[in-house]
Design an enzyme around this catalytic site. Sequence first.
Site, mmCIF file in Angstrom:
data_model
loop_
_atom_site.group_PDB
_atom_site.id
_atom_site.type_symbol
_atom_site.label_atom_id
_atom_site.label_comp_id
_atom_site.label_asym_id
_atom_site.label_seq_id
_atom_site.Cartn_x
_atom_site.Cartn_y
_atom_site.Cartn_z
ATOM 1 N N GLN A 116 0.851 -1.189 0.000
ATOM 2 C CA GLN A 116 0.000 0.000 0.000
ATOM 3 C C GLN A 116 0.883 1.233 0.000
ATOM 4 O O GLN A 116 1.536 1.523 0.997
ATOM 5 C CB GLN A 116 -0.875 -0.059 1.252
ATOM 6 C CG GLN A 116 -1.702 1.166 1.519
ATOM 7 C CD GLN A 116 -2.312 1.108 2.914
ATOM 8 O OE1 GLN A 116 -2.530 0.028 3.465
ATOM 9 N NE2 GLN A 116 -2.556 2.257 3.508
ATOM 10 N N GLU A 144 -8.556 -0.562 7.606
ATOM 11 C CA GLU A 144 -7.255 -0.864 8.204
ATOM 12 C C GLU A 144 -7.299 -0.660 9.718
ATOM 13 O O GLU A 144 -6.410 -1.067 10.447
ATOM 14 C CB GLU A 144 -6.210 0.076 7.583
ATOM 15 C CG GLU A 144 -4.774 -0.351 7.777
ATOM 16 C CD GLU A 144 -3.811 0.609 7.085
ATOM 17 O OE1 GLU A 144 -4.282 1.579 6.473
ATOM 18 O OE2 GLU A 144 -2.604 0.368 7.169
#
Lengths: 362, 297
Positions: A119, A238
């Site tokens: 990411q 997340e």
Amino acid sequence: MDFRDSPEEAAFRDRLRGWLTEQAGAFPTSGDEYWARQGDWHRALHAAGFFGLSWPKAYGGHELPPVYDVILDEELARAGAPARPSLGYLVQGLGRHGSEELRRRFLPGMIDGTERWCQGFSEPGAGSDLASLTTSATRDGDTYVLHGHKIWTSYSDVADWCLLLARTDPDAPRHKGISAFIVAMDQPGIEQRPLKMMSGVTKEFGQVVLDGATVPADQMVGAPGEGWALAMTVVGHEREPSTLGFTARYGKLVRELLARTDGTPPPELSWAIVETEMLRLHVRRRLSEQLDGVSHGPEGSLDKLLMTWTEQTVGHAALAVGGTGDPDLLHAYLYSRAQSVMGGTSQIQKNIVAARILGLGA
Amino acid sequence: MDVRLTAEQRQLRDAAARLANDLGPGAVLDLDDADRIARLEKAVEATGWRALRSDGASGVEVALVVEEFGRGLVDVPLLGPVLADDLAPGASSATVAVAGAARDARGMRQAVEPEGGRVLATEVGPLTSGVDLTRRDAELRGNREQIATLTDEAAVRWRTLALVATSADLLGTARGAHALAVDYAKIREQYGRTIGSYQAVAHLLAEGLALIEGSISVLRHAAWAVDELPPDEALHAARIAKLYCARAARTVCETAVQVHGGIGNTWECLAHVRLRRALASAELFPVRLEEIDRGLS
Ligand SMILES: Cc1cc2nc3c(=O)[nH]c(=O)nc-3n(C[C@H](O)[C@H](O)[C@H](O)COP(=O)(O)OP(=O)(O)OC[C@H]3O[C@@H](n4cnc5c(N)ncnc54)[C@H](O)[C@@H]3O)c2cc1C
């Protein structure tokens, strides 16, 4: 209300337990060795039918209710196996914002573990204030050309693909000029620079320097300027212990610590047991709520705070039980300090809770 | 009552601070700079501070120098040799042995420890690596030999000094970590403002300073008590100081990591070097809460 397993859930739990007994000890659970074999662990879990439990079948998931993830985490902890690889937030980001074409091309490999992902959001100057990111993506025919510097990129050195945020419109207001891309990591315009964690682990995260790397225009995820919305989806997920599966990690460690104390655990460990149990039950409640279609809002920040406190309490317990002389326990403690930073710092989570749930201030 | 430092004590502290500032590691890379370490070693040896106790220095003076060395992350031995000198005056190139290892042992040749009514010395073997990146332990080699005798009272006094010295190192380490974080909070900007301008960060740092002030107060009493109070009272004061300073230092160092965000979790940031030193000093001569068995004075 029923906290017990349904017959189907119990059968699943049994099958999983059996499989885990066979796998016991086959995969390292910490340090650089864990990261080195994380891909193998991911693929083994998936091949046995125990990964991507709540995700669509079309992409390699099992479309089971989210509570199966809890069962998985509980059993992983019980067996002392490594935690499940946490990439649910990437699956959500791509699932929600990507076209059907991109989903079909990329989700199956992400879920079965044959393609590794990272990411690429944070930059040296843009951490908490992600919208100030300066990596640029400039259109050139059918491709975009990338320039910039990403940092703290987890697993970047083993990743095949990066879900990357870059500025496509420098003149638009800060949140509006950002787009998301799926960028191939193995190409000349990308330089990987290692980054050592304070624990000494070198495989956890890295730096990615983009100097003329390219990405096909059709690998933009969502529309131009949709990058910020995608980022919010990703970081929202997340923050959730249920998506991350970290409860398994804490449960496992607490069990190990208990095994080391003969007789009465020190107070720090007793607290760690209480916190870990709170988190396990909290995840169960949150996942049950999802059955009503309750979607993820700022509550994720509360979950992240609870998860962080749990991990850091377990970290202090590790120090109290093992001292610094045990490398694994020292590592667990040092790693626990990162939890209040990664995925948005605790200060930022509190700002979100205060502003968006409590209605306090801006 | 007047618990201020004397003019001489302030001078000693300033001299120790200067030395630490000039030659201590200013960055993580400096930890591997052998030239710097050699210069630091020479400078510390020249001060004679490793023999503070046999030169007649009080517990307060020992604490001041050790504190400044902790603040400056001084990575050549001081705490170990000072304790060795108190236990066995005149033993050359000596540090302490604790639980089967020589502590603070870089460049040291022998390690001394109390046992029963005796002082034992052992040869220092190869350095080992542990949590602390600034002070190294070493293996012990060969037989332990008796080099002196020790009364019970002297043994308690020595233990008290050891608690005071490690507490002083913890205080200094906390101060260093706190200063590092405050400096960073003044320059790092997010959302167009320095992070220190956000209350969430500012309050963490304000709390850190309060913990440091509390540490100074308990430590100063314990350091004075080493030479001035009956042994059991002095030991009690030192235990209070050790427990307080250890908890405060860990909290302050964890805050320093947090204020640095992602950078704080990387090897290159000095915050973890300070956190590690604090963990090591807390574990060296540890005190358990159960040992605080007396009522308030
Ligand atoms: C182990 C680990 C893994 C990571 N993995 C990834 C990854 O895979 N991909 C990725 O893109 N990023 C990743 N990150 C980066 C992470 O998201 C950032 O570190 C984080 O968002 C904080 O940003 P920063 O480091 O720039 O700290 P800063 O934003 O500079 O924060 C410094 C301090 O200031 C505080 N602060 C900042 N703004 C405010 C405010 N407005 N109010 C109150 N306090 C404030 C913070 O809480 C913190 O204490 C990872 C980080 C870690 C530690």
